[in-house]
Design a protein around this motif. Sequence first.
Motif, PDB file in Angstrom:
ATOM      1  N   GLY A 271       0.842  -6.819   3.028  1.00 36.81           N
ATOM      2  CA  GLY A 271       2.185  -7.596   2.899  1.00 36.81           C
ATOM      3  C   GLY A 271       2.389  -9.050   2.437  1.00 36.81           C
ATOM      4  N   GLY A 272       1.787  -9.249   1.226  1.00 44.62           N
ATOM      5  CA  GLY A 272       1.796 -10.387   0.346  1.00 44.62           C
ATOM      6  C   GLY A 272       1.555 -10.613  -0.805  1.00 44.62           C
ATOM      7  N   PHE A 273       2.023 -11.600  -1.736  1.00 41.29           N
ATOM      8  CA  PHE A 273       1.443 -12.101  -3.055  1.00 41.29           C
ATOM      9  C   PHE A 273       1.867 -10.652  -3.790  1.00 41.29           C
ATOM     10  CE2 PHE A 273      -0.603 -14.918  -0.296  1.00 41.29           C
ATOM     11  CZ  PHE A 273      -0.172 -16.142  -0.922  1.00 41.29           C
ATOM     12  N   GLN A 274       2.798 -10.016  -3.742  1.00 41.41           N
ATOM     13  CA  GLN A 274       3.115  -8.665  -4.455  1.00 41.41           C
ATOM     14  C   GLN A 274       1.947  -7.896  -4.488  1.00 41.41           C
ATOM     15  OE1 GLN A 274       3.942 -11.090  -8.202  1.00 41.41           O
ATOM     16  NE2 GLN A 274       6.138 -10.476  -7.990  1.00 41.41           N
ATOM     17  N   SER A 275       1.042  -7.881  -3.604  1.00 40.68           N
ATOM     18  CA  SER A 275       0.089  -6.873  -3.468  1.00 40.68           C
ATOM     19  C   SER A 275       0.433  -5.679  -2.610  1.00 40.68           C
ATOM     20  CB  SER A 275      -1.284  -7.456  -2.982  1.00 40.68           C
ATOM     21  OG  SER A 275      -2.279  -6.527  -3.071  1.00 40.68           O
ATOM     22  N   GLY A 276       0.634  -4.654  -3.213  1.00 40.78           N
ATOM     23  CA  GLY A 276       1.186  -3.562  -2.205  1.00 40.78           C
ATOM     24  C   GLY A 276       0.272  -2.242  -2.186  1.00 40.78           C
ATOM     25  N   ILE A 277       0.798  -1.237  -1.546  1.00 41.35           N
ATOM     26  CA  ILE A 277      -0.170   0.101  -1.533  1.00 41.35           C
ATOM     27  C   ILE A 277       0.193   0.819  -2.681  1.00 41.35           C
ATOM     28  CG2 ILE A 277      -0.136  -0.134   1.105  1.00 41.35           C
ATOM     29  CD1 ILE A 277       1.570   1.953   1.156  1.00 41.35           C
ATOM     30  N   LYS A 278      -0.870   1.482  -3.103  1.00 40.72           N
ATOM     31  CA  LYS A 278      -0.812   2.574  -4.085  1.00 40.72           C
ATOM     32  C   LYS A 278      -1.775   3.662  -3.832  1.00 40.72           C
ATOM     33  CE  LYS A 278       0.091  -0.820  -7.831  1.00 40.72           C
ATOM     34  NZ  LYS A 278      -0.464  -1.621  -9.150  1.00 40.72           N
ATOM     35  N   PRO A 279      -1.408   4.890  -4.141  1.00 38.60           N
ATOM     36  CA  PRO A 279      -2.219   5.854  -3.981  1.00 38.60           C
ATOM     37  C   PRO A 279      -3.671   5.719  -4.615  1.00 38.60           C
ATOM     38  CG  PRO A 279      -0.092   6.866  -4.667  1.00 38.60           C
ATOM     39  CD  PRO A 279       0.109   5.419  -5.025  1.00 38.60           C
ATOM     40  N   GLY A 280      -4.680   6.158  -3.997  1.00 41.64           N
ATOM     41  CA  GLY A 280      -6.024   5.799  -4.504  1.00 41.64           C
ATOM     42  C   GLY A 280      -7.007   6.319  -3.587  1.00 41.64           C
ATOM     43  N   TYR A 281      -8.305   6.539  -4.093  1.00 42.74           N
ATOM     44  CA  TYR A 281      -9.434   7.263  -3.580  1.00 42.74           C
ATOM     45  C   TYR A 281      -9.792   6.771  -2.256  1.00 42.74           C
ATOM     46  CZ  TYR A 281     -14.061   9.239  -3.224  1.00 42.74           C
ATOM     47  OH  TYR A 281     -15.003  10.212  -2.844  1.00 42.74           O
ATOM     48  N   PHE A 282     -10.026   7.567  -1.237  1.00 41.48           N
ATOM     49  CA  PHE A 282     -10.170   7.154   0.116  1.00 41.48           C
ATOM     50  C   PHE A 282     -11.634   7.404   0.540  1.00 41.48           C
ATOM     51  CE2 PHE A 282      -5.990   5.847   0.650  1.00 41.48           C
ATOM     52  CZ  PHE A 282      -5.707   5.269   1.967  1.00 41.48           C
TER      53      PHE A 282
END
Length: 539
Positions: A467-478
Amino acid sequence: MKKITLITLISTAAMAANAQVKFDPPKTKIKPVVDTLHGVQLTDNYRWLEDKKDEEVIDWTKKQHDYGVEYLGKTQKTHPDLKEGIAAYLNMDYEGPLNNVGKRVFQTVKKKGDKQYKTYTIIDGKKILIWDPVTLDADGKISTSGISYTYDGERAAVSAQKSGAEVNTVYFIDTRTGKQIHEPLTGTSGFQWCKDQQHAYVTLRTQEDVDKQRPLKTYYIKVGDPIEKATFVGTTADAKNSFFIYDNRYSDVTFSGEGDFYSNSLKMRPTGSMKDGKLIYNSKKFQAYPEAIGNKLFIKTNDNAPNSRLMVADKLNPEYKNWKVLIPESSDVMEDVVITKDNSIIVQNKKDIQSSLTIYNINGKKLRPVPLPEQGSIGGMSYDREEDKLYISLVAFTSTPKTYVCSPKDYKWKLFYQRHLPVDMSDITGEIKFYTSKDGSRVPVFVVHRKDIKMDGKNPVLLTAYGGFQSGIKPGYFGFYAPFIKAGGIVVQPGIRGGDEFGEKWHLDGMLAKKQNSFDDFYACAEWLIKESILLKAR
């Protein structure tokens, strides 16, 4: 800037033991420091902890760490299989995606036991090592901080940095042999080839610049010349800002300016000119970094458009007042734009965390979605104008990213690269869900778990957000979380405000005076997990 991640591990293990062991960490000294800001007195009792080199701070850190390990040992069950599984994943051989530059192909590789990442080129199907920073320091304390290739990929400027330093040295290599072709440039912060591929823009930095937080200066230099022959081209008035300058491969103009994290000024000059240039844009709230192709300027900007829009201007009338909207802002977030050789526009848009591609004509008329080779979210795209090839990365929760390539003429996709890992993800699934925060905002969240588990609140849950610096969640390999998930764990990642999940407004709503929204979103996610019976409140 380093991320400070909020991590809550909610576990059902060792609850009885927890109740019997009091959490009583070593006390921290209070050393008040009083500041007066805007007429308000503020007291900071723990500023003394900021000096990580101070012996007292080092001693405090060790005691806190040792107590934490001791407390966890008394209250939590150990999971050696989980530890070994995660360690095995981290210690696997790494092979990065293939990187096309001109007609050349490069790849970053780190084998098990390697101290640093190496760079290879692939020629006639054979991998050839061209760069290994360990040759500069056998202890492995020098790492690669960046590689800038010429348009044809035949030469590269490799920036390397010693551990703990913020100053680079640039090495120039022939990318077929790895041989150094010029003397290195020391004391740098940034390097960028100019359009003629014989000169470069170099930003200098010394340790004294770092220590005194001085504005950095950028120079124009003929590659191979000593820095004493360089020509000064720009700096900033404020050290927290950065000066930028870049040529355009497909036009004869150069853009420069000063920017911070949120906004920038913009000047335009003829490529090769050392004059300051004409001011064409200046904002303290928004950003605009054009791409020039021929006589046109294409500008993806958030200027009065939190979700971004595409604007266009003529090279002969480049001032902001003459910019025209080509593709207007929409409810989707415009992430990226490419202009193809046949004058079509491909836009990467994000809606509810998932990204897709749409085709427009050169006049901004929406034509149709780009057909994808398979179901998935777009992780990123790039366009090779010389070869007229579009590259995309398709991402998903349970498979490694796939790079596909096609010509925008027919969109006949071919798989270009996928890294295969010995991790069985067949029994794992991921979902994108939404919950309501304290003020009614709709917040996205990833929930990744084993397919056969029962959502009854009895499973351990890893809840993590940024939740900061325009760094959001994106679908990706887990795959990293696979050992935890296979053991019955559930990984939950909410896209709290401060990130870029829903454009610039989502970012601004998690900043400064609105930072509380980030914490409210995170707390609301825990409440939602209880409501959905993913987590039991009593546990």
